[in-house]
Scaffold this motif. Sequence first.
Motif, mmCIF file in Angstrom:
data_model
loop_
_atom_site.group_PDB
_atom_site.id
_atom_site.type_symbol
_atom_site.label_atom_id
_atom_site.label_comp_id
_atom_site.label_asym_id
_atom_site.label_seq_id
_atom_site.Cartn_x
_atom_site.Cartn_y
_atom_site.Cartn_z
ATOM 1 N N THR A 127 -39.684 -35.543 -12.235
ATOM 2 C CA THR A 127 -38.961 -36.589 -11.506
ATOM 3 C C THR A 127 -38.831 -37.849 -12.343
ATOM 4 N N ARG A 128 -39.904 -38.198 -13.035
ATOM 5 C CA ARG A 128 -39.896 -39.424 -13.853
ATOM 6 C C ARG A 128 -39.149 -39.243 -15.164
ATOM 7 N N HIS A 129 -39.034 -37.995 -15.621
ATOM 8 C CA HIS A 129 -38.387 -37.719 -16.905
ATOM 9 C C HIS A 129 -37.376 -36.584 -16.719
ATOM 10 N N PRO A 130 -36.249 -36.852 -16.102
ATOM 11 C CA PRO A 130 -35.260 -35.791 -15.837
ATOM 12 C C PRO A 130 -34.840 -35.064 -17.113
ATOM 13 N N GLY A 131 -34.818 -33.741 -17.036
ATOM 14 C CA GLY A 131 -34.382 -32.937 -18.167
ATOM 15 C C GLY A 131 -35.473 -32.572 -19.150
ATOM 16 N N MET A 132 -36.652 -33.195 -19.035
ATOM 17 C CA MET A 132 -37.725 -32.891 -19.990
ATOM 18 C C MET A 132 -38.222 -31.454 -19.827
ATOM 19 N N LEU A 133 -38.429 -31.039 -18.580
ATOM 20 C CA LEU A 133 -38.928 -29.696 -18.324
ATOM 21 C C LEU A 133 -37.756 -28.760 -18.072
ATOM 22 N N ARG A 134 -37.635 -27.725 -18.896
ATOM 23 C CA ARG A 134 -36.569 -26.749 -18.684
ATOM 24 C C ARG A 134 -36.797 -25.984 -17.378
ATOM 25 N N LYS A 135 -38.035 -25.612 -17.140
ATOM 26 C CA LYS A 135 -38.411 -24.996 -15.868
ATOM 27 C C LYS A 135 -39.925 -25.064 -15.733
ATOM 28 N N PHE A 136 -40.377 -25.019 -14.481
ATOM 29 C CA PHE A 136 -41.815 -25.035 -14.225
ATOM 30 C C PHE A 136 -42.078 -24.433 -12.854
ATOM 31 N N GLY A 137 -43.324 -24.057 -12.604
ATOM 32 C CA GLY A 137 -43.711 -23.496 -11.319
ATOM 33 C C GLY A 137 -45.201 -23.247 -11.295
ATOM 34 N N GLY A 138 -45.694 -22.865 -10.128
ATOM 35 C CA GLY A 138 -47.113 -22.579 -10.010
ATOM 36 C C GLY A 138 -47.690 -23.086 -8.713
#
Length: 551
Positions: A392-403
């Motif tokens: 949320t704070r760094h849009p586009g930084m994470l290509r994908k995540f989950g867990g």
Amino acid sequence: MPPILARVLAGRGIQRPDEVPLTLDQLPSPTLMPGLDKAVALLMEARRQGWKILIIGDYDADGATATALMVRGLTLLGLPTPGFLVPDRFEYGYGLSPEIIELASREASPDLIITVDNGIASLDGVAAAHAAGIKVLITDHHLPGDVLPDADAIVNPRLDPASPFLNLAGVGVAFYLILALRGALRDADLLPANANPASLLDLVALGTVADVVVLDRINRILVEQGLRRMRAGQCIPGIIELLKVGRRDPDRVVAQDLGFIVGPRLNAAGRLSDMTHGISCLLCDDPQRARELAEELDSINRERRGIEQGMRDEAMIQVQRLKEQGDLPLGLCLHDEHWHEGVVGILASRVKEAVHRPVIAFARAQEKGLLKGSGRSIQGLHLRDALDAVATRHPGMLRKFGGHAMAAGLTLAADQFEQFRQAFAETVALLAPADIFTSVIDTDGLLEETELTLKNAELLAHAFPWGQGFPAPRFDGEFEVLDQRVVGERHLKLTLGLPTSRGVIDAIHFNAPVADWPRNCRRVAGIYQLGVNDYRGQRSPQLLFEHLMPL
């Protein structure tokens, strides 16, 4: 109830006699599981129409056991035996992706896909399946996002925050679907003779323990009932042979054997090779072939241990360097170009145990320019929420995540690693209460010398299934050292004196700091479990030290 067991249970919040029994009639009704009605209706239609079914699993032990359970369970209930497909973690990554749908269509041409232990975040995968004319039934236990996939049915206890099933593993969710389907078939007078889903409880127990979900009462019942079936010989050959290659007696199996012996051998296939090997072992009904498959998995696990040890040594060097530069970040990110993508999760877990910090370990991904990270957290810091905050704070930084709370995975560009490292540390510092970084070890107190008996060791081992959220009994004490020696290069073997009874007891401390241990240690203090040493058929009590220091 023996006083030592009553004391241990009281320390875990069990005060009333009616809280003790772990029988199947104590389980909540399947009607309380969100999404089951629609899923059962879909499976009843699949049965009527003779649809071709394909199970899409995950490449960990929970996914493997859930896949095997769904294949065996649907066959048990009279449906045509489904096929199964597990994504190659290195080529396709996790979950029901459009690429997996393309592969499934090409190789299996299913009418219905059932996911186990995945799918709740697979919006694009479900859309691709529908575009290919394939129906999708999702069973999962991971946290749903703000938008759900447009699946034909979704079974996930987390769709209802008030559900009693919030701690089920993926295999537990799959088991409840089979239970509900059995009920529908019985009501329609279509149930095959002797179709008893209890025969699947060995798989449920294994997947539940191996996935390290909280052992609330529902999970304790499922695990205990599975263990009882194993000890009674009512167990699939694959689990029996995996126990045997790990030098464990199936007649005396306990939950820790599933977590530390069977689970790692299954997981090794998904980490280094192909989880199809592990699932094939769980589906095999021929003991001789199951033995061969178990030995293959054991060999892969030995390779995994060697890789892991080298990575752990390198990671701890990085940690030491960070300490020398100042205070260790509250959220720790580690990376090396040569680390194995399939082993970074267990590496993160090992480092987390050493530094008591949330840890994410990264390895180079198959796709050029990307890193894949796997993280493990400590109590008090929800790891997936922390990654969501970073995104949320760094849009586009994470290509994908989950867990979920204690474990999560992510993908990012390699050139953003340093930026993410800083963002993650800042986010953990912002979200986590300060007191969670102080490691507190709870014990069940002292044991008298007269209580250090084989009878008590056997009682504590088999009385309950111990695990996450319901920890095995552990005690603290000081002891006289009569003899000590290093075994297996990293383990400290001790003979301890019991002066009041004029007896002795053996003890061992695995992965001890043997290089720094004093040669002439005469007295120790530590935290231990009261275990059983089975040597050449002779059983005796043994102290298994988790923490040990010389005095």
